[in-house]
Scaffold this motif. Structure first.
Motif, PDB file in Angstrom:
ATOM      1  N   ALA A 249       0.862  -1.332   0.030  1.00 38.42           N
ATOM      2  CA  ALA A 249       0.066   0.027  -0.095  1.00 38.42           C
ATOM      3  C   ALA A 249       0.977   1.379  -0.037  1.00 38.42           C
ATOM      4  CB  ALA A 249      -0.907   0.060   1.280  1.00 38.42           C
ATOM      5  N   GLY A 250       0.527   2.392  -0.424  1.00 41.52           N
ATOM      6  CA  GLY A 250       1.165   3.515  -0.348  1.00 41.52           C
ATOM      7  C   GLY A 250       0.613   4.759  -1.057  1.00 41.52           C
ATOM      8  N   SER A 251       1.318   5.791  -1.609  1.00 44.87           N
ATOM      9  CA  SER A 251       0.815   6.933  -2.030  1.00 44.87           C
ATOM     10  C   SER A 251      -0.375   6.959  -2.930  1.00 44.87           C
ATOM     11  CB  SER A 251       1.999   7.779  -2.302  1.00 44.87           C
ATOM     12  OG  SER A 251       2.856   7.929  -1.437  1.00 44.87           O
ATOM     13  N   PHE A 252      -1.060   7.904  -3.413  1.00 48.64           N
ATOM     14  CA  PHE A 252      -1.968   8.083  -4.338  1.00 48.64           C
ATOM     15  C   PHE A 252      -2.889   6.964  -4.678  1.00 48.64           C
ATOM     16  CE2 PHE A 252       2.073   9.704  -5.961  1.00 48.64           C
ATOM     17  CZ  PHE A 252       1.913  11.095  -5.485  1.00 48.64           C
ATOM     18  N   GLY A 253      -3.233   6.229  -3.291  1.00 48.93           N
ATOM     19  CA  GLY A 253      -4.387   5.320  -3.131  1.00 48.93           C
ATOM     20  C   GLY A 253      -3.614   3.943  -3.621  1.00 48.93           C
ATOM     21  N   PHE A 254      -2.465   3.795  -3.763  1.00 51.49           N
ATOM     22  CA  PHE A 254      -1.899   2.461  -4.374  1.00 51.49           C
ATOM     23  C   PHE A 254      -2.202   1.359  -3.310  1.00 51.49           C
ATOM     24  CE2 PHE A 254       1.027  -0.987  -4.882  1.00 51.49           C
ATOM     25  CZ  PHE A 254       1.112  -0.944  -6.128  1.00 51.49           C
ATOM     26  N   SER A 255      -2.638   0.228  -3.893  1.00 51.53           N
ATOM     27  CA  SER A 255      -2.845  -1.155  -3.033  1.00 51.53           C
ATOM     28  C   SER A 255      -2.569  -2.309  -3.921  1.00 51.53           C
ATOM     29  CB  SER A 255      -4.257  -0.958  -2.500  1.00 51.53           C
ATOM     30  OG  SER A 255      -5.299  -1.139  -3.464  1.00 51.53           O
ATOM     31  N   ARG A 256      -2.064  -3.236  -3.505  1.00 53.88           N
ATOM     32  CA  ARG A 256      -1.844  -4.371  -4.214  1.00 53.88           C
ATOM     33  C   ARG A 256      -1.909  -5.775  -3.150  1.00 53.88           C
ATOM     34  NH1 ARG A 256       3.559  -5.737  -7.671  1.00 53.88           N
ATOM     35  NH2 ARG A 256       4.380  -6.115  -5.923  1.00 53.88           N
ATOM     36  N   VAL A 257      -2.660  -6.822  -3.422  1.00 55.91           N
ATOM     37  CA  VAL A 257      -2.808  -7.964  -2.856  1.00 55.91           C
ATOM     38  C   VAL A 257      -2.210  -9.072  -3.810  1.00 55.91           C
ATOM     39  CG1 VAL A 257      -4.096  -9.584  -1.743  1.00 55.91           C
ATOM     40  CG2 VAL A 257      -4.463  -7.201  -1.566  1.00 55.91           C
ATOM     41  N   ALA A 258      -1.126  -9.886  -3.448  1.00 60.94           N
ATOM     42  CA  ALA A 258      -0.592 -10.688  -4.480  1.00 60.94           C
ATOM     43  C   ALA A 258      -0.243 -12.205  -3.438  1.00 60.94           C
ATOM     44  CB  ALA A 258       0.678 -10.674  -5.282  1.00 60.94           C
ATOM     45  N   ALA A 259      -0.405 -13.265  -4.331  1.00 57.73           N
ATOM     46  CA  ALA A 259       0.014 -14.648  -3.934  1.00 57.73           C
ATOM     47  C   ALA A 259       0.874 -15.407  -4.724  1.00 57.73           C
ATOM     48  CB  ALA A 259      -1.313 -15.472  -3.616  1.00 57.73           C
ATOM     49  N   ASP A 260       1.818 -16.251  -4.358  1.00 58.42           N
ATOM     50  CA  ASP A 260       2.566 -17.217  -5.101  1.00 58.42           C
ATOM     51  C   ASP A 260       2.525 -18.507  -4.406  1.00 58.42           C
ATOM     52  OD1 ASP A 260       4.444 -18.439  -6.067  1.00 58.42           O
ATOM     53  OD2 ASP A 260       6.281 -16.759  -6.197  1.00 58.42           O
ATOM     54  N   VAL A 261       1.771 -19.413  -4.925  1.00 62.55           N
ATOM     55  CA  VAL A 261       1.571 -20.621  -4.344  1.00 62.55           C
ATOM     56  C   VAL A 261       2.115 -21.676  -5.086  1.00 62.55           C
ATOM     57  CG1 VAL A 261       0.125 -22.447  -3.389  1.00 62.55           C
ATOM     58  CG2 VAL A 261      -0.464 -19.792  -3.162  1.00 62.55           C
ATOM     59  N   ASN A 262       3.241 -22.669  -4.570  1.00 60.19           N
ATOM     60  CA  ASN A 262       3.582 -23.704  -5.196  1.00 60.19           C
ATOM     61  C   ASN A 262       3.453 -25.131  -4.698  1.00 60.19           C
ATOM     62  OD1 ASN A 262       6.007 -24.529  -7.562  1.00 60.19           O
ATOM     63  ND2 ASN A 262       6.280 -25.789  -5.884  1.00 60.19           N
ATOM     64  N   VAL A 263       2.876 -26.218  -5.478  1.00 60.49           N
ATOM     65  CA  VAL A 263       2.469 -27.361  -4.870  1.00 60.49           C
ATOM     66  C   VAL A 263       2.611 -28.482  -5.746  1.00 60.49           C
ATOM     67  CG1 VAL A 263       0.353 -28.663  -3.985  1.00 60.49           C
ATOM     68  CG2 VAL A 263       0.335 -26.182  -3.731  1.00 60.49           C
ATOM     69  N   PRO A 264       3.375 -29.547  -5.120  1.00 54.88           N
ATOM     70  CA  PRO A 264       3.715 -30.827  -5.782  1.00 54.88           C
ATOM     71  C   PRO A 264       2.451 -31.389  -5.898  1.00 54.88           C
ATOM     72  CG  PRO A 264       5.398 -30.623  -4.144  1.00 54.88           C
ATOM     73  CD  PRO A 264       4.377 -29.532  -3.959  1.00 54.88           C
ATOM     74  N   LEU A 265       1.935 -32.076  -7.160  1.00 55.15           N
ATOM     75  CA  LEU A 265       0.787 -32.641  -7.342  1.00 55.15           C
ATOM     76  C   LEU A 265       0.850 -34.306  -7.241  1.00 55.15           C
ATOM     77  CD1 LEU A 265      -0.482 -30.831 -10.582  1.00 55.15           C
ATOM     78  CD2 LEU A 265      -1.082 -30.163  -8.259  1.00 55.15           C
ATOM     79  N   ASN A 266       1.950 -34.757  -6.884  1.00 52.13           N
ATOM     80  CA  ASN A 266       1.914 -36.241  -6.735  1.00 52.13           C
ATOM     81  C   ASN A 266       3.204 -36.673  -5.884  1.00 52.13           C
ATOM     82  OD1 ASN A 266       4.233 -36.146  -8.391  1.00 52.13           O
ATOM     83  ND2 ASN A 266       3.321 -37.329 -10.154  1.00 52.13           N
ATOM     84  N   ASP A 267       3.177 -37.599  -5.316  1.00 50.90           N
ATOM     85  CA  ASP A 267       4.106 -38.160  -4.374  1.00 50.90           C
ATOM     86  C   ASP A 267       5.535 -38.189  -4.592  1.00 50.90           C
ATOM     87  OD1 ASP A 267       2.194 -38.053  -2.285  1.00 50.90           O
ATOM     88  OD2 ASP A 267       1.961 -40.511  -2.411  1.00 50.90           O
ATOM     89  N   GLU A 268       5.519 -38.619  -6.152  1.00 57.02           N
ATOM     90  CA  GLU A 268       6.718 -38.673  -6.940  1.00 57.02           C
ATOM     91  C   GLU A 268       7.442 -37.174  -7.223  1.00 57.02           C
ATOM     92  OE1 GLU A 268       4.029 -40.013  -7.825  1.00 57.02           O
ATOM     93  OE2 GLU A 268       4.400 -42.089  -7.061  1.00 57.02           O
ATOM     94  N   LYS A 269       6.521 -36.149  -6.987  1.00 62.20           N
ATOM     95  CA  LYS A 269       7.101 -34.780  -7.520  1.00 62.20           C
ATOM     96  C   LYS A 269       7.461 -34.828  -9.078  1.00 62.20           C
ATOM     97  CE  LYS A 269       8.293 -33.702  -2.609  1.00 62.20           C
ATOM     98  NZ  LYS A 269       9.372 -33.193  -1.678  1.00 62.20           N
ATOM     99  N   THR A 270       6.748 -35.340  -9.903  1.00 63.06           N
ATOM    100  CA  THR A 270       6.845 -35.524 -11.174  1.00 63.06           C
ATOM    101  C   THR A 270       6.084 -34.226 -11.860  1.00 63.06           C
ATOM    102  OG1 THR A 270       5.415 -37.323 -11.597  1.00 63.06           O
ATOM    103  CG2 THR A 270       8.046 -37.540 -11.251  1.00 63.06           C
ATOM    104  N   ALA A 271       4.943 -34.121 -11.183  1.00 64.82           N
ATOM    105  CA  ALA A 271       3.945 -33.243 -11.385  1.00 64.82           C
ATOM    106  C   ALA A 271       3.873 -32.020 -10.540  1.00 64.82           C
ATOM    107  CB  ALA A 271       2.533 -33.856 -11.717  1.00 64.82           C
ATOM    108  N   LEU A 272       3.952 -30.826 -11.042  1.00 62.41           N
ATOM    109  CA  LEU A 272       4.153 -29.713 -10.315  1.00 62.41           C
ATOM    110  C   LEU A 272       3.313 -28.644 -10.618  1.00 62.41           C
ATOM    111  CD1 LEU A 272       7.955 -29.294 -10.267  1.00 62.41           C
ATOM    112  CD2 LEU A 272       6.532 -30.770  -8.546  1.00 62.41           C
ATOM    113  N   PHE A 273       2.743 -27.761  -9.629  1.00 61.78           N
ATOM    114  CA  PHE A 273       1.890 -26.588  -9.854  1.00 61.78           C
ATOM    115  C   PHE A 273       2.395 -25.444  -9.187  1.00 61.78           C
ATOM    116  CE2 PHE A 273      -1.987 -24.130  -8.796  1.00 61.78           C
ATOM    117  CZ  PHE A 273      -2.223 -23.899 -10.143  1.00 61.78           C
TER     118      PHE A 273
END
Length: 776
Positions: A249-273
């Motif tokens: 958040a900041g001057s001139f009404g600036f606002s930003r909400v962001a997310a960065d999420v990383n998840v392996p999709l299987n136990d072997e960790k061959t499929a990643l998201f």
């Protein structure tokens, strides 16, 4: 061209050295996360490297023999492994550290790492070349620097590139001027994107800026300017759960909400998201103006086996904002000769918030990597990129006199721009006789299209000393309908075949030989009202590239020289006497030489280079018998030098600095332009950022960053009468970085400098941003 093939023949017949080997691998923590900034050293040699953000490392050109491979980081137990290297093989050695990711991060904070110098990237040369092996100069702005500077717009990250000056297009794209040439169209993961690109930096891993004409690998026309090309590298998944959520958040009404999420999709960790998403909003410091942006960018990778890997990525952006540009209708009647002499008022917009732009941009890409053999791999890429305006009202403020402004609006409602790009690369190494080669052979095929629907109207004329008249979208639409819309479509195709080979003549001496053949075709613009095409043509371009690198101190000092080429296809021109001038491609040819340094185990990275770029086959006008004819014998010259320094002299202290000197002039042009400098092309540009953080004690992780930019004055219009003033920006940040969270406060333009963009728009005065990141 004859001399080019002579050099190729001679280099391929030089006696070289025996076949070398490669060691690579991945370093991970006890909880399976990648370990970054870990030193990897081959004992008994001067060869070593540092693991990247994915924990990966690579050491190349190793002679056969038995060695000890050492892995170390300040505060950790050193690990060593004895290995035997055989000629020509690629040896994979992975390491697992006893520490967890959180423990490792605490150790990294204490250690002496050059966190801003991660330059090793395959995408610059489309093959695995180290910075000191590459005869081309390039800069990389990574996520560590973007995070420390609390970057919210791409234009701010460009200021970390020596010689780069941010510029803008009214459509929403943000780009830069380098070596005197401007562009707002970058590449995305080495692929062609749509011209409409309001990309949010939250999705970026880094931006790579290649200096000089780069048509050989990256093509021509919109893809790469004669000053260089910039490549946006998006974030990719990794094989552990993690991420962060941030609030700004900041001057001139600036606002930003962001997310960065990383998840392996299987136990072997061959499929990643991995998912990056964010919403951003800001009002203008002027009396009218705003910008809103929403971005979502998911990416999936699937490692089928040890030879085959797929990547699919998508980013969708929706934006709404106001935009205006500035023009001088009559230099004879306007007495002001600089923006700081105008009486418009710095905080006065002369526009309205309902006269805005609403656009969307979508990039959908895929990549298949297949290991053909021990030394060769196939890389197949696809990108569909499309941008569209739901509505677009582009306001131009034209000065008629020092106190009179004419408001015109280009109404583009609706319009679509797009590009479909296929790319196939074969990358590998081989020996020809006794010569060691690293090569990429590839093919590009792209289809570019648009559907335009536009009307340009004169809205009114204002006296700036009186109250501003009403300015609204309803009247704009009414005047546009009365004038009528021009509706056209356009489609072009481009096919490029290229090859680039780096030949090791000796362990210290390397030569790069490259060539592209490019075929461009279009039927031209199709006008719906007449049902006819206009301006169709076909053109073939050749784009060679050569380079030499000599390392008097192996992997520490490199002397380099290059010849590089860029091209732009030009459509036929209808002359006043009803003849048609068939044009050749316009070319830019660069000669460059310099030195690169990588000293004291990556603690000092620097480069200095001198270049000369000659542009030929430019068009110019000449009055013959009272009529203006187009001639294709225009020339232009851009020359200068660049310096870049990235250093980590003591623990916790990191420095990024640069300076560029450039002179870009028309050397043969129309009478009004001959000998003039190009617009928005300053001669002097400097940047610096100095960051220091405490590496131990109770306040470990507390840091301070201070930096700024100087941009010299340049010309706003082509006759070199009206000036864009020089400016100096001073910025600072304080931060507290811990394994689970990060707090930062950033102040921009501390001197409250008034300055203007290349489009004549006033830029932000002093402003503040506060940033909180929660890590998991």
């Amino acid at each position: 061209m004859k001399s080019y093939f002579t050099i190729v023949f001679l280099l391929f017949n030089v006696i070289a050295f025996a076949q070398n080997a490669t060691i690579k691998g991945k370093i991970s923590t006890s909880d399976g996360k990648p370990a970054e900034f870990v030193n990897v050293q081959l004992n008994g040699t001067n060869k070593g490297t540092i693991s990247n953000e994915n924990g990966e490392y690579k050491i190349e050109r190793i002679k056969a023999g038995t060695y000890k491979l050492k892995v170390s980081l300040v505060g950790l137990e050193t690990k060593e492994q004895q290995i035997e290297v055989k000629a020509g093989e690629t040896l994979i050695i992975d390491f697992a550290l006893a520490e967890s990711a959180n423990q490792l991060q605490e150790v990294v904070v204490q250690s002496n790492t050059n966190k801003f110098s991660q330059k090793e990237t395959e995408s610059v040369a489309r093959m695995p070349l180290k910075n000191l092996e590459n005869s081309q100069v390039y800069s990389v702005v990574g996520k560590a620097l973007m995070q420390e500077q609390v970057i919210t717009e791409r234009s701010d990250l460009y200021r970390n590139v020596p010689g780069a000056v941010p510029n803008f297009s009214a459509g929403g794209s943000q780009g830069m001027t380098t070596r005197g040439f401007a562009t707002t169209v970058g590449m995305r993961n080495c692929m062609i994107t749509s011209a409409v690109a309001p990309m949010n930096p939250i999705i970026l891993e880094r931006v790579e800026v290649l200096k000089g004409p780069s048509g050989t690998l990256f093509g021509g026309n919109r893809n790469a300017t004669f000053g260089g090309v910039f490549n946006y590298v998006t974030k990719k998944p990794y094989d552990t759960f993690g991420g962060d959520v941030s609030f700004t958040a900041g001057s001139f009404g600036f606002s930003r909400v962001a997310a960065d999420v990383n998840v392996p999709l299987n136990d072997e960790k061959t499929a990643l998201f991995r998912l990056n998403t964010g919403w951003q909003s800001e009002d203008s410091f002027q009396d009218q103006g705003f910008a809103r942006n929403f971005t979502i960018a998911p990416t999936i990778t699937y490692q089928v086996n040890d030879r085959l890997k797929f990547t699919v990525d998508l980013d969708i952006t929706r934006s709404t904002y106001t935009v205006s540009s500035f023009a001088i209708a009559s230099l004879a009647r306007v007495k002001a000769r600089s923006f700081d002499e105008l009486k418009l008022g710095y905080n006065r917009s002369l526009t309205n918030n309902n006269v805005d732009v609403q656009n969307r941009a979508t990039n959908f890409g895929g990549q298949m990597e297949y290991k053909l053999s021990k030394n060769w791999k196939s890389e197949t890429k696809f990108l569909f990129s499309e941008g569209a305006y739901e509505h677009f009202y582009w306001t131009t403020l034209s000065m008629l006199t020092d106190s009179t402004v004419m408001r015109t609006v280009r109404n583009q409602t609706p319009e679509t721009f797009g590009n479909v790009h296929f790319q196939q690369n074969f990358i590998g190494d081989f020996t020809l006789g006794s010569l060691k080669n690293r090569m990429v052979v590839g093919v590009d095929y792209s289809v570019n299209y648009n559907a335009l629907n536009r009307s340009t109207i004169t809205y009114d004329t204002l006296n700036i000393n009186k109250a501003v008249k009403d300015f609204n979208v309803y009247k704009i639409n009414e005047l546009s309908v009365k004038r009528g819309f021009t509706t056209t479509t356009f489609n072009s195709k481009s096919l490029g075949v290229y090859a680039s080979d780096v030949i090791n003549i000796t362990p210290e001496l390397m030569a790069m030989l490259s060539l592209r053949v490019d075929r461009y075709s279009t039927k031209g613009d199709y006008t719906l009202s007449t049902g006819t095409f206009k301006g169709g043509y076909e053109q073939t371009s050749l784009s060679p590239k050569m380079g030499l690198v000599y390392q008097p101190l192996k992997e520490k000092v490199a002397l380099f020289a290059n010849y590089m080429n860029g091209f732009v296809n030009l459509a036929p021109v209808n002359q006043p006497d009803n003849t048609v001038l068939v044009l050749k491609p316009q070319y830019a040819n660069q000669w460059e030489t310099g030195v690169k340094l990588d000293l004291v185990k990556n603690k000092l990275n620097a480069s200095i280079s001198y270049y000369d770029i000659s542009v030929t086959n430019a068009t110019r006008t000449e009055v013959i018998n009272g009529q203006s004819f187009t001639l294709q014998n225009g020339t232009q010259n851009s020359k200068g030098w660049d310096v870049e320094l990235i250093a980590n002299p003591i623990s916790g202290l990191n420095i990024v600095a640069g300076y560029a000197k450039n002179e870009n002039k028309y050397t043969k042009a129309s009478e009004a332009l001959n000998g003039k400098s190009l617009t928005a092309s300053p001669k002097d540009v400097a940047n610096i950022w100095v960051s220091y953080y405490l590496t131990k004690g109770d306040f470990r992780g507390v840091g301070l960053g201070v930096g700024g930019n100087y941009v010299g004055e340049s010309w706003f219009e082509s006759t070199n009468v009206f000036v864009i003033p020089s400016y100096t920006l001073l910025n600072a940040s304080i931060f507290y970085d811990q394994p689970k969270y990060r707090l930062a406060l950033k102040a921009n333009n501390l001197l409250d400098q008034q300055y203007w963009s290349s489009a004549g728009s006033p830029q932000k005065p002093f402003n503040i941003l506060a940033n909180l990141i929660l890590k998991f």
